[in-house]
Design an enzyme around this catalytic site. Sequence first.
Site, PDB file in Angstrom:
ATOM      1  N   ILE A   1      13.052  -4.587  -1.152  1.00 51.18           N
ATOM      2  CA  ILE A   1      13.065  -5.674  -2.140  1.00 51.18           C
ATOM      3  C   ILE A   1      13.245  -5.045  -3.528  1.00 51.18           C
ATOM      4  CG2 ILE A   1      11.670  -7.481  -3.252  1.00 51.18           C
ATOM      5  CD1 ILE A   1      12.337  -8.431  -0.514  1.00 51.18           C
TER       6      ILE A   1
ATOM      7  N   HIS B   1       7.650   0.099   7.401  1.00 51.81           N
ATOM      8  CA  HIS B   1       6.955   1.156   6.662  1.00 51.81           C
ATOM      9  C   HIS B   1       7.896   1.842   5.666  1.00 51.81           C
ATOM     10  CE1 HIS B   1       3.002   3.391   7.010  1.00 51.81           C
ATOM     11  NE2 HIS B   1       3.647   4.142   6.154  1.00 51.81           N
TER      12      HIS B   1
ATOM     13  N   ALA C   1       0.390   5.436  -0.395  1.00 48.24           N
ATOM     14  CA  ALA C   1      -0.606   6.506  -0.426  1.00 48.24           C
ATOM     15  C   ALA C   1      -0.392   7.424  -1.643  1.00 48.24           C
ATOM     16  CB  ALA C   1      -0.515   7.322   0.861  1.00 48.24           C
TER      17      ALA C   1
ATOM     18  N   PRO D   1       0.844  -1.199   0.000  1.00 45.52           N
ATOM     19  CA  PRO D   1       0.000   0.000   0.000  1.00 45.52           C
ATOM     20  C   PRO D   1       0.882   1.254   0.000  1.00 45.52           C
ATOM     21  CG  PRO D   1       0.071  -0.984   2.194  1.00 45.52           C
ATOM     22  CD  PRO D   1       0.793  -1.924   1.275  1.00 45.52           C
TER      23      PRO D   1
HETATM   24  C1  FNR Z   1       4.228   3.858   1.934  1.00 45.87           C
HETATM   25  N1  FNR Z   1       3.853   2.850   2.830  1.00 45.87           N
HETATM   26  C2  FNR Z   1       2.564   2.804   3.296  1.00 45.87           C
HETATM   27  N2  FNR Z   1       2.159   1.790   4.101  1.00 45.87           N
HETATM   28  C3  FNR Z   1       0.888   1.715   4.539  1.00 45.87           C
HETATM   29  O1  FNR Z   1       0.554   0.782   5.257  1.00 45.87           O
HETATM   30  N3  FNR Z   1      -0.021   2.671   4.164  1.00 45.87           N
HETATM   31  C4  FNR Z   1       0.311   3.719   3.369  1.00 45.87           C
HETATM   32  O2  FNR Z   1      -0.528   4.563   3.046  1.00 45.87           O
HETATM   33  C5  FNR Z   1       1.654   3.815   2.918  1.00 45.87           C
HETATM   34  N4  FNR Z   1       2.046   4.860   2.151  1.00 45.87           N
HETATM   35  C6  FNR Z   1       3.299   4.872   1.617  1.00 45.87           C
HETATM   36  C7  FNR Z   1       3.651   5.869   0.721  1.00 45.87           C
HETATM   37  C8  FNR Z   1       4.901   5.855   0.120  1.00 45.87           C
HETATM   38  C9  FNR Z   1       5.257   6.923  -0.869  1.00 45.87           C
HETATM   39  C10 FNR Z   1       5.815   4.812   0.420  1.00 45.87           C
HETATM   40  C11 FNR Z   1       7.176   4.760  -0.236  1.00 45.87           C
HETATM   41  C12 FNR Z   1       5.480   3.838   1.317  1.00 45.87           C
HETATM   42  C13 FNR Z   1       4.794   1.753   3.164  1.00 45.87           C
HETATM   43  C14 FNR Z   1       4.705   0.627   2.139  1.00 45.87           C
HETATM   44  O3  FNR Z   1       3.482  -0.051   2.232  1.00 45.87           O
HETATM   45  C15 FNR Z   1       5.804  -0.419   2.325  1.00 45.87           C
HETATM   46  O4  FNR Z   1       5.807  -0.879   3.651  1.00 45.87           O
HETATM   47  C16 FNR Z   1       7.203   0.077   1.956  1.00 45.87           C
HETATM   48  O5  FNR Z   1       7.160   1.021   0.926  1.00 45.87           O
HETATM   49  C17 FNR Z   1       8.080  -1.081   1.554  1.00 45.87           C
HETATM   50  O6  FNR Z   1       9.374  -0.662   1.302  1.00 45.87           O
HETATM   51  P1  FNR Z   1       9.946  -0.352  -0.185  1.00 45.87           P
HETATM   52  O7  FNR Z   1       9.548  -1.489  -1.097  1.00 45.87           O
HETATM   53  O8  FNR Z   1       9.388   0.952  -0.597  1.00 45.87           O
HETATM   54  O9  FNR Z   1      11.417  -0.306   0.058  1.00 45.87           O
HETATM   55  C1  LAC Z   2       3.260   7.353   4.368  1.00 48.83           C
HETATM   56  C2  LAC Z   2       1.929   7.138   4.922  1.00 48.83           C
HETATM   57  C3  LAC Z   2       0.855   7.966   4.503  1.00 48.83           C
HETATM   58  O1  LAC Z   2       4.126   6.508   4.608  1.00 48.83           O
HETATM   59  O2  LAC Z   2       1.637   5.813   5.090  1.00 48.83           O
HETATM   60  O3  LAC Z   2       3.508   8.415   3.750  1.00 48.83           O
END
Ligand code: FNR
Ligand code: LAC
Length: 355
Positions: A283, A249, A79, A77
């Site tokens: 990853i 995250h 955003a 996920p």
């Molecule tokens: C995220 N991630 C994230 N996770 C979540 O649970 N809800 C969200 O809204 C978001 N939003 C979000 C925005 C952006 C721009 C990024 C880069 C990440 C975290 C995401 O789900 C995930 O855990 C990580 O991005 C995994 O790491 P990599 O693959 O980006 O290195």
């Molecule tokens: C983020 C949130 C919104 O990582 O999940 O930007």
Amino acid sequence: MELITLADYERAAAETMHPQAAAYCFGGAGDEVTLRDNLDGWRRLAIRPRMLVGVGERDPGITLLGKPRRHPLLIAPVAFQRLAHPDGEIATARAAAATATTFCVPTLGTTSAVEVAEAVPDAPRWFQLYVFRDRGVSRELVARAVDHDYEALVVTVDLPIYGVRVRELRAGSGSLRPGRVPSALAAGAHGAVTRDQITALIDPDLRWSDIERFADESPIPVVVKGVLTAHDARQALDSGAEAVIVSNHGARQLDTVLSGADALSAIVAEIGDQADVLVDGGIRRGTDVVKALALGARAVLVGRPIVWGLAVDGADGAQRVLEILLAELDNALALAGAPRAQDLDASFVTPAPWR
Ligand code: FNR
Ligand code: LAC
């Protein structure tokens, strides 16, 4: 130049994205120590390959939440995907459908989960839930997701408040929103576009008892996203979750926490025989996927690389990113002597601290 690796997409995306959007998507928290660890954690593992096991036929398939899947990749996920491309989440859903990849559609999307499901009904999908202070809204979001064939509820537990994201702060204005994000933002993201608005929505007092309540009420499996210790993984199962995602995250919350690669083994040892353990963070290569599965992960999620694909070429770019990773995975399975992804185990990896 032809884009051959995910790193190529990263460079190309950096050139095309609005600087504020890039700061939001690429950056991590604090000094970005964990952001580096997320990549290094996988690199600090060496593969112990087996020869002459016969790799002419290969199968990356796995079983997740009791269902067979063609391969172990999911789209994390993320955003506000229209920050990367005007087609945003719809483009990602198309890439998901084209590659049989489950898309975790975010609560804070720039397109609502309902619109995504209606636009691309054949995209396999889970719904990521941020639990809002207003539980009525959260319940409504879950009900809509269930109505629209979302197969699981991914409750994110590592963002009670927003991390200190230095790149984002330096990029200025306190807003996540450069001019490109259309007004439809409100449809999915509940009008929240700034750090302060996100913080105002999300409940910082969420407890395990709330997870228990969601798990009790939810007709679809609950997956807890954002645990880094065996203790919390156990709590998640005790609260009714059917799977956990080991995640920091994307290193965007508390800097210097463990990477997924470093946290995974202890969690698999604690709950791996009772529930599916997934992992994300850093990853970028097929070999990273092999290592995650060898350590006992059932599947992996990919975040930023999807954003890079979107930024470079919308749905086609996101699809290509997934195809590159899947081709690399196939290659790594063959060369590691594990033609069936399901056969990977801890004997296929060893720590490589010299790296
Ligand atoms: C995220 N991630 C994230 N996770 C979540 O649970 N809800 C969200 O809204 C978001 N939003 C979000 C925005 C952006 C721009 C990024 C880069 C990440 C975290 C995401 O789900 C995930 O855990 C990580 O991005 C995994 O790491 P990599 O693959 O980006 O290195
Ligand atoms: C983020 C949130 C919104 O990582 O999940 O930007």
